[in-house]
Scaffold this motif. Structure first.
Motif, PDB file in Angstrom:
ATOM      1  N   SER A  36     -14.281  -8.971  -4.744  1.00 39.58           N
ATOM      2  CA  SER A  36     -12.866  -9.044  -5.108  1.00 39.58           C
ATOM      3  C   SER A  36     -12.050  -9.783  -4.056  1.00 39.58           C
ATOM      4  O   SER A  36     -11.137 -10.548  -4.389  1.00 39.58           O
ATOM      5  CB  SER A  36     -12.302  -7.634  -5.305  1.00 39.58           C
ATOM      6  OG  SER A  36     -12.928  -7.014  -6.405  1.00 39.58           O
ATOM      7  N   THR A  53      -7.158  -6.179 -10.259  1.00 44.91           N
ATOM      8  CA  THR A  53      -8.075  -5.161 -10.741  1.00 44.91           C
ATOM      9  C   THR A  53      -9.308  -5.839 -11.320  1.00 44.91           C
ATOM     10  O   THR A  53      -9.196  -6.740 -12.142  1.00 44.91           O
ATOM     11  CB  THR A  53      -7.407  -4.299 -11.841  1.00 44.91           C
ATOM     12  OG1 THR A  53      -6.193  -3.768 -11.320  1.00 44.91           O
ATOM     13  CG2 THR A  53      -8.305  -3.171 -12.268  1.00 44.91           C
ATOM     14  N   ASP A  54     -10.471  -5.404 -10.846  1.00 45.28           N
ATOM     15  CA  ASP A  54     -11.736  -5.879 -11.378  1.00 45.28           C
ATOM     16  C   ASP A  54     -12.369  -4.695 -12.107  1.00 45.28           C
ATOM     17  O   ASP A  54     -12.866  -3.757 -11.469  1.00 45.28           O
ATOM     18  CB  ASP A  54     -12.640  -6.368 -10.256  1.00 45.28           C
ATOM     19  CG  ASP A  54     -13.941  -6.972 -10.753  1.00 45.28           C
ATOM     20  OD1 ASP A  54     -14.440  -6.520 -11.809  1.00 45.28           O
ATOM     21  OD2 ASP A  54     -14.465  -7.876 -10.092  1.00 45.28           O
ATOM     22  N   ASP A  55     -12.317  -4.713 -13.428  1.00 42.57           N
ATOM     23  CA  ASP A  55     -12.820  -3.598 -14.221  1.00 42.57           C
ATOM     24  C   ASP A  55     -14.344  -3.519 -14.211  1.00 42.57           C
ATOM     25  O   ASP A  55     -14.904  -2.441 -14.426  1.00 42.57           O
ATOM     26  CB  ASP A  55     -12.315  -3.691 -15.658  1.00 42.57           C
ATOM     27  CG  ASP A  55     -10.809  -3.503 -15.740  1.00 42.57           C
ATOM     28  OD1 ASP A  55     -10.271  -2.733 -14.925  1.00 42.57           O
ATOM     29  OD2 ASP A  55     -10.169  -4.138 -16.602  1.00 42.57           O
ATOM     30  N   ARG A  69      -9.640  -1.989  -7.227  1.00 43.70           N
ATOM     31  CA  ARG A  69      -8.201  -2.269  -7.392  1.00 43.70           C
ATOM     32  C   ARG A  69      -7.632  -2.546  -6.011  1.00 43.70           C
ATOM     33  O   ARG A  69      -7.846  -1.784  -5.072  1.00 43.70           O
ATOM     34  CB  ARG A  69      -7.494  -1.080  -8.016  1.00 43.70           C
ATOM     35  CG  ARG A  69      -6.011  -1.289  -8.169  1.00 43.70           C
ATOM     36  CD  ARG A  69      -5.375  -0.115  -8.907  1.00 43.70           C
ATOM     37  NE  ARG A  69      -3.939  -0.209  -8.813  1.00 43.70           N
ATOM     38  CZ  ARG A  69      -3.177   0.636  -8.122  1.00 43.70           C
ATOM     39  NH1 ARG A  69      -3.699   1.662  -7.507  1.00 43.70           N
ATOM     40  NH2 ARG A  69      -1.870   0.463  -8.090  1.00 43.70           N
ATOM     41  N   HIS A  86     -14.984  -2.140 -10.635  1.00 45.70           N
ATOM     42  CA  HIS A  86     -14.167  -0.935 -10.409  1.00 45.70           C
ATOM     43  C   HIS A  86     -13.452  -0.991  -9.061  1.00 45.70           C
ATOM     44  O   HIS A  86     -13.550  -0.074  -8.247  1.00 45.70           O
ATOM     45  CB  HIS A  86     -15.016   0.333 -10.530  1.00 45.70           C
ATOM     46  CG  HIS A  86     -15.744   0.417 -11.832  1.00 45.70           C
ATOM     47  ND1 HIS A  86     -15.098   0.626 -13.029  1.00 45.70           N
ATOM     48  CD2 HIS A  86     -17.058   0.287 -12.134  1.00 45.70           C
ATOM     49  CE1 HIS A  86     -15.987   0.638 -14.008  1.00 45.70           C
ATOM     50  NE2 HIS A  86     -17.184   0.424 -13.496  1.00 45.70           N
TER      51      HIS A  86
END
Length: 90
Positions: free
Chosen positions: A37, A64-66, A71, A69
């Motif tokens: 991220s 946010t990287d879903d 943030r 996971h």
């Protein structure tokens, strides 16, 4: 993801509270997810979305990287050379 030609990556810096959060991460998987991220933000500081707020301080943004996971709450310096991470959630 390589940086566009002629454009340097932004440097990543951490606020004191984010540095403490970083020190508390012990899982290799979480560190790897966080690193991915941070690379995204160093290449494209506008990757996140602006958070609502006033104009008296820096414009906070959220990435946010879903999938990973992760943030991150951060702001970008005026010259767009440094991304300051204020909050980490992995």
């Amino acid at each position: 993801m390589p940086a566009p030609p002629g454009r340097r990556r932004a440097r990543i810096a951490f606020s004191d509270s984010a540095a403490k959060q970083l020190d508390a991460i012990t899982s290799e998987a979480e560190l790897h997810a966080l690193d991915r991220s941070l690379v995204v933000l160093s290449v494209d500081p506008d990757a996140g979305e602006p958070l609502p707020g006033d104009s008296t301080g820096p414009q906070l943004r959220q990435y946010t990287d879903d999938v990973e996971h992760v943030r991150l709450v951060y702001w970008v310096t005026a010259l767009r050379t440094v991304v300051v991470v204020a909050f980490i959630e992995v």
